[in-house]
Design an enzyme around this catalytic site. Structure first.
Site, PDB file in Angstrom:
ATOM      1  N   ASP A  38       0.844  -1.198   0.000  1.00 19.01           N
ATOM      2  CA  ASP A  38       0.000   0.000   0.000  1.00 19.01           C
ATOM      3  C   ASP A  38       0.882   1.252   0.000  1.00 19.01           C
ATOM      4  O   ASP A  38       1.953   1.256  -0.595  1.00 19.01           O
ATOM      5  CB  ASP A  38      -0.940  -0.034   1.212  1.00 19.01           C
ATOM      6  CG  ASP A  38      -2.299   0.564   0.909  1.00 19.01           C
ATOM      7  OD1 ASP A  38      -2.383   1.801   0.793  1.00 19.01           O
ATOM      8  OD2 ASP A  38      -3.268  -0.197   0.779  1.00 19.01           O
TER       9      ASP A  38
ATOM     10  N   HIS B   4      -3.603   5.984   3.369  1.00 21.34           N
ATOM     11  CA  HIS B   4      -4.390   4.812   2.978  1.00 21.34           C
ATOM     12  C   HIS B   4      -3.835   3.531   3.588  1.00 21.34           C
ATOM     13  O   HIS B   4      -4.579   2.686   4.110  1.00 21.34           O
ATOM     14  CB  HIS B   4      -4.408   4.726   1.449  1.00 21.34           C
ATOM     15  CG  HIS B   4      -5.358   3.723   0.879  1.00 21.34           C
ATOM     16  ND1 HIS B   4      -5.000   2.415   0.644  1.00 21.34           N
ATOM     17  CD2 HIS B   4      -6.648   3.842   0.475  1.00 21.34           C
ATOM     18  CE1 HIS B   4      -6.032   1.765   0.118  1.00 21.34           C
ATOM     19  NE2 HIS B   4      -7.052   2.611   0.010  1.00 21.34           N
TER      20      HIS B   4
ATOM     21  N   SER C  37     -11.379  -1.253  -0.718  1.00 19.61           N
ATOM     22  CA  SER C  37     -10.035  -1.220  -0.123  1.00 19.61           C
ATOM     23  C   SER C  37     -10.059  -1.567   1.352  1.00 19.61           C
ATOM     24  O   SER C  37      -9.068  -2.061   1.896  1.00 19.61           O
ATOM     25  CB  SER C  37      -9.423   0.182  -0.269  1.00 19.61           C
ATOM     26  OG  SER C  37      -8.930   0.391  -1.563  1.00 19.61           O
TER      27      SER C  37
END
Length: 555
Positions: A147, A182, A373
């Site tokens: 990520d 994220h 996600s």
């Protein structure tokens, strides 16, 4: 926090009842010694005991008491006139006979029981696998988070990373740790231990591979390089699960896509790969799942379920943005649904996500975001929980157990959440009740080969030739003992998957897929902004309903 709860209770009660220290002694001529310490010293006078010695005369007297018999001071505690010390059992027995001291264990302090303010860990049965103070869960294997990086200074992720950040991206707009936010959010959902924000597998460790820059962009080559790193070090760090909450922007066939080939190597050599389906759905309608790695038939592709704020599965649907349908090669995706709407996770305080979406910040260091996600790491954590209980499971078996244990979401459009919604407790229970374990990738197994180094890989050329000559190539792999006509064989893997819709004119279909990619990209960015004032909390009513649900009982 629980601070030696039993010892504290005894310390409060015993002086009130007129007893202290050695049996028969009085407070006037002896010290109070915690009974468990006293018993330990009597049974092993030479043993070293970690204690806190408080003295009515102050810290100096407590220090003198500790060091008078081969004891050592570890810390002065002037606030309470005490010292933390290590003393032999024989010294403790001697101190018990002199007045003015209170001696208690320097007991470990643990966090409160794992908990989450949201509904999702309880509706998925993951809380049943967290363990407790008296019955901890077995250690889970390492989860690789591919990520934007992980901010390990967040309390949710403190002491979670086995090694410092593995930075793969060479894009210039990349900060140390996690400038985007994220990856930290994803990692906290997979394995976080924040107060009130426990992740799916708090008993797992993490390795972070930073492939996304601060803007959320990556090169395919960087993601493939991350897969290579995981493959190389999978046995060194016991990496058994890898989470990819990202996807390519170019539609592809899995037999030629480099990222698909990379994740297949992981899967076929012992690493469960979990991928987000994508956030380019429109109003819950069927689309396609066109992008690597979610289009790969081996991996577990995860769609986002909307829990509607209730414990019941009866009203659950796929989130409107959650992509579902067939891949360019005819495989139905996703395989599984997991909570992915209005999720709360940890973020770095200065992350780009925080700046871009200030309305989504719910408190310092926490945001509410939506997307596949954030459904993907829930399933990654569930996979790690199964492997914690049965380390010998293959990726195919983990996938089969998660699918077989899934709950049917009757209100959802058929196939939009794959085999159903994650029920990790039920899947864990199946480990001991089902044998052999179902393998949803069994038909693909005929095309798995081994190279000269012993590495297993998928022979895509042989598979393509077989499909073109025999549209029913997979029929023998579906054992009714597991899937039955009501489940995958009829509902999910029907003849439509292998007809000329996919294999009649590939060049024409490829052209239409490429044009669809443009609109998919424009829709993708809107999903994480999807927010609500109702973050689907765990209410008393929903907790009671979940407690009465036998399907969510632990293994």
């Amino acid at each position: 926090m629980t601070v030696g709860a039993l010892g504290a209770l005894l310390a409060l009660l015993i002086p009130l009842t007129g007893s202290a220290g050695v049996a028969g002694a009085t407070p006037a001529d002896s010290s109070f010694v915690d009974p468990t310490l006293l018993a330990a010293a009597q049974s092993a006078p030479g043993a070293k005991l970690d204690v806190i010695i408080q003295s009515a005369a102050g810290t100096g007297d407590a220090e003198s008491a500790a060091t008078g018999g081969q004891g050592s001071i570890r810390r002065q505690l002037d606030l309470i006139g005490a010292v933390a010390a290590t003393i032999p059992g024989a010294r403790l027995l001697a101190l018990a006979k002199r007045p003015g001291l209170t001696i208690t264990p320097d007991a470990p302090v643990r966090r409160d029981a794992y908990a989450n303010v949201q509904l999702w860990p309880y509706s998925t049965g993951l809380n049943r696998l967290w363990g407790s103070y008296y019955s901890p869960a077995p250690p889970a294997p390492t989860i690789a988070i591919v990520d934007s990086g992980v901010d390990a200074t967040r309390p949710d992720l403190w002491n979670k990373l086995l090694i410092p950040q593995v930075t793969i991206t060479k894009l210039p707009q990349n900060s140390p740790n996690d400038g985007n936010g994220h990856g930290t959010f994803v990692a906290s959902l997979a394995a976080g231990v924040g107060a009130g924000h426990t992740g799916a597998a708090p008993n797992a460790k993490l390795i972070s591979l930073d492939v996304l820059d601060d803007t959320g962009m990556a090169l395919t080559s960087d993601v493939v390089a991350a897969a290579q790193w995981i493959f190389t070090y999978r046995n060194v760090y016991n990496i058994r699960v890898a989470n990819f909450s990202l996807h390519s922007t170019a539609p592809s066939h899995f037999v030629v896509d480099p990222l698909d080939k990379a994740v297949e190597k992981l899967w076929l050599n012992g690493v469960v790969v979990v991928a987000a389906a994508g956030n380019y759905g429109v109003g819950g309608a069927q689309t396609s799942v066109l992008y690597a790695p979610s289009n790969d038939p081996f991996v577990i592709t995860v769609g986002a379920a909307d829990l509607m704020g209730t414990a019941s599965r009866a009203d659950d649907v796929a989130a409107p943005f959650s992509a579902w349908g067939y891949t360019a090669d005819g495989f139905a995706k996703p395989e599984l649904g997991a909570p992915g709407r209005y999720m709360i996770g940890a973020v770095p305080l200065l992350a780009a996500l925080v700046s871009a979406r200030p309305a989504n910040v719910i408190s310092s260091g926490y945001m509410q975001l939506s997307g596949t996600s954030f459904a993907s790491p829930i399933v990654a954590g569930a996979a790690a929980q199964l492997l914690a209980r049965r380390p010998g499971l293959s990726p195919d078996e983990v996938k089969g157990l998660l699918m077989l244990g899934a709950d049917d979401a009757t209100a959802a459009t058929p196939q939009s959440l794959g085999a159903g919604e994650l029920n990790a407790a039920k899947s864990a229970r199946l480990i001991t009740t089902v044998w052999p374990y179902p393998n949803p990738n069994a038909a693909l197994g005929a095309f798995v080969a081994t190279d000269a180094t012993g590495t297993r890989f998928f022979n895509g050329t042989a598979w393509e030739a077989t499909v073109l000559s025999n549209p029913s190539w997979d029929a023998a792999a579906w054992d009714a003992k597991y899937w039955g006509n009501a489940s995958w064989d009829a509902k999910f893997w029907g003849d439509v998957a292998w007809d000329t819709k996919f294999w009649g004119d590939l060049s024409a279909s490829d052209t239409s897929l490429a044009s669809q990619a443009q609109s998919d990209s424009s829709r993708e960015a809107a999903a994480d902004a999807d927010t609500s004032s109702n973050s689907y909390p765990l209410t008393a009513d929903e907790a009671a309903a979940l407690a009465a649900d036998p399907d969510l009982a632990g293994p």
